[in-house]
Design a protein around this motif. Structure first.
Motif: not given
Length: 594
Positions: A155-167, A183-191
């Protein structure tokens, strides 16, 4: 994997950028938008919603994100409220030209119910919207990764982004552009349904740019790749115009030849000819007021009011006062222009009544106000109830409902009455140019192709063919990922549709009267407005081909589409009748002079 996910995030974020065009009236800074280094610039959180449903949006802080204490609501304009904007303060501290890297926003413990809600939102591609110095920005709240390649995980895995970058980009002491990237490199698993501790962070980077402040909103039109779209758009418009000119020219030629023959036979005194006899029979019935005459006058008044409103809005868009990508300003302009043009409705309804009825009716003005505004309020009440049940931002606050009900509605009724009073003040002696028979003549049996349903299909289908190429542009602007910055072409399309409706109305009215059918009043309205039936069918086709889903989105789509098509029916119904009325009056005078 990370770079591919980031590219996908950037691409879809560009599409989300177009879902809800920027509102220029969401002020978040001093009026001149000028700052010194280190000056605080408020960042307002607005709403969240699924990518596929543009009308299904919720308040940002209804979701378990970092919440300021106290939560302060920003006072919005009428257009912002109608557009579903709900701006509040946020914990993001972005100062002008101050770089931040890995700043902690808050630490939050997500309950199992919070995890389940966020997982469902990530699965439906929810995005968030914020405003910074009057500039909108968007980003996704999470991502889904398919783990079918793994023999262990299913099954799929669900990830929540926990970091936002403002340019952010600046020119001198003014902010020109800002983008938010999750940022997809800063996530937390919420599956899994377990409690999760999340540390939300953000970064802010500033870069100089040569773009001027007056050009900072132009990126929203460039996002839709408009140079290519404009060429295709104009080609379809020119192609439609050429086809219609040829078609209308052929119909007009056939019609004029038949009319000249009728006039020649009538002037020669050949009473035995069928057309001459038909004309003599129907002359005494042409200007007999139809059944439900007050309602008929109200329909014409509402149609002319809406037509005037559309012309007024097109003029504002052409002059650059109304911005096509600002839905907030569009909502405000719709409400105000409807109120301002109410006098046209009252004037038209009273004018038609006074010309063809010996005594007036006190119901004409109230009916003129109810014909369109009544369905708008009724459908709006139903949609608002559904939106409140879902907790969506489409639900109007109590204050806005009070303003619309107890301020705008009475003003509209007052202006309607004022239009009727002005018409009575400047009453002319224009009357029906023909004597009305005391007894109503029976209409002879007609061929099936001369009945109203067949004429509605013929008139509606031909009129619909003149605008079908532009309907996709219109509906994509209202419900999809396109920004229409060519309001002039939409106005030209409306002009073409109006001309086609008028010509078809005259031709079909002449055919009807030639068959000794004098019941032309309501028929002209239904024939002219029949294009709305085909437009509504196209609405259903557009919805079926789109990715929109859910009862809330379906209700809003059906409600607004019904009001739009009903407005088209009233506008073109009034145009069809007015064109036929002018033709009959002119034709009668021509026959009389012969």
């Amino acid at each position: 994997m990370a770079s591919g996910t980031r590219r996908r995030n950037l691409l879809v974020a560009l599409l989300v950028l177009i879902v809800s065009p920027g509102n220029r009236f969401a002020a978040a800074s001093p009026e001149d938008h000028r700052y010194n280094v280190g000056d605080p610039v408020p960042l307002f959180a607005n709403r969240v919603g699924p990518l596929r449903n543009p009308s299904e949006t919720y308040e940002y802080h209804d979701f378990p994100f970092c919440r300021p204490d106290p939560l302060i609501w920003k006072k919005g304009s009428l257009g912002e409220v109608l557009n579903g904007d709900r701006l509040t303060n946020s914990l993001y501290n972005l100062k002008f030209r101050e770089v931040k890297d890995g700043e902690i926003l808050c630490e939050k413990k997500l309950k199992i119910s919070d995890v389940a809600r966020l997982r469902n939102a990530v699965n439906e591609d929810f995005y968030f919207q914020m405003y910074y110095d009057d500039l909108p920005m968007w980003g996704f709240i999470g991502k889904v990764e398919n783990s079918s390649w793994s023999p262990v995980e299913k099954g799929p895995r669900y990830y929540l982004f926990k970091h936002v970058q403002f340019d952010a980009f600046y020119n001198g002491n003014q902010i020109i552009e800002i983008n938010a990237f999750s940022d997809p490199n800063h996530v937390v698993d919420i599956t899994d349904d377990v409690e999760v501790n999340v540390k939300f962070t953000y970064s802010a980077f500033w870069s100089p740019t040569a773009i001027g402040f007056e050009e900072r909103m132009s990126k929203y039109s460039r996002a839709a790749l408009l140079p290519v779209h404009r060429r295709i758009h104009w080609f379809s418009l020119i192609n439609s115009t050429v086809i219609l000119i040829l078609l209308m020219g052929l119909l007009t030629l056939i019609f004029m030849r038949r009319l000249r023959n009728d006039l020649r036979q009538y002037s020669a005194g050949d009473e035995e000819e069928e057309s001459g006899v038909s004309r003599t029979y129907v002359c005494g019935e042409l200007f007999r007021p139809p059944s439900h005459f007050p309602l008929f006058c109200a329909v014409l008044g509402s149609g002319m009011q809406l037509l005037t409103m559309v012309c007024f809005l097109s003029l504002l868009a052409f002059l650059g006062v109304l911005y096509p990508y600002s839905r907030g300003s569009l909502c405000t302009a719709l409400v105000l222009s409807y109120i301002l043009t109410s006098m046209v409705g009252g004037f038209t309804a009273t004018s038609i009544q006074s010309q063809f009825a010996e005594t007036g009716s006190g119901w004409t003005i109230p009916l003129t106000g109810i014909v369109y505004l009544g369905p708008v309020l009724a459908i709006g009440f139903v949609l608002n109830t559904i939106s409140m049940a879902y907790g969506a931002t489409a639900a109007l606050p109590v204050g806005t409902i009070f303003i619309i009900t107890f301020i705008f509605v009475p003003i509209t009724v007052l202006l309607l009455s004022l239009g009727g009073v002005i018409r009575c003040f400047f009453r002319t002696e224009v009357r029906a140019p023909s004597m009305i028979r005391k007894s109503l003549r029976e209409i002879p049996p007609l061929a099936w192709y001369k009945n109203l349903p067949c004429q509605m299909i013929l008139g509606g289908l031909l009129s619909f063919s003149s605008v079908v190429l532009e309907l996709y542009e219109l509906y994509s602007t209202l419900w999809g990922f396109k920004i229409s910055v060519l309001p002039g072409t939409l106005f030209v399309t409306l002009v073409i549709l109006t001309i086609v409706t008028a010509v078809l109305g005259v031709v079909l009215t002449h055919i009807q009267l030639s068959s000794e059918d004098h019941d032309w009043w309501w028929r002209c309205v239904f024939r002219g407005g029949s294009v709305a039936i085909f437009m509504f069918a196209y609405c259903m086709y557009f919805y079926a081909r789109s990715n929109m889903s859910g009862f809330l989105q379906l209700s809003i789509f059906l409600g607004y589409s019904t009001l739009l098509c009903y407005a088209i029916f009233l506008i073109l119904g009034a145009v069809g009748f007015m064109a036929s009325l002018m033709f009959i009056c002119r034709n009668y005078e021509a026959v009389k002079s012969e």
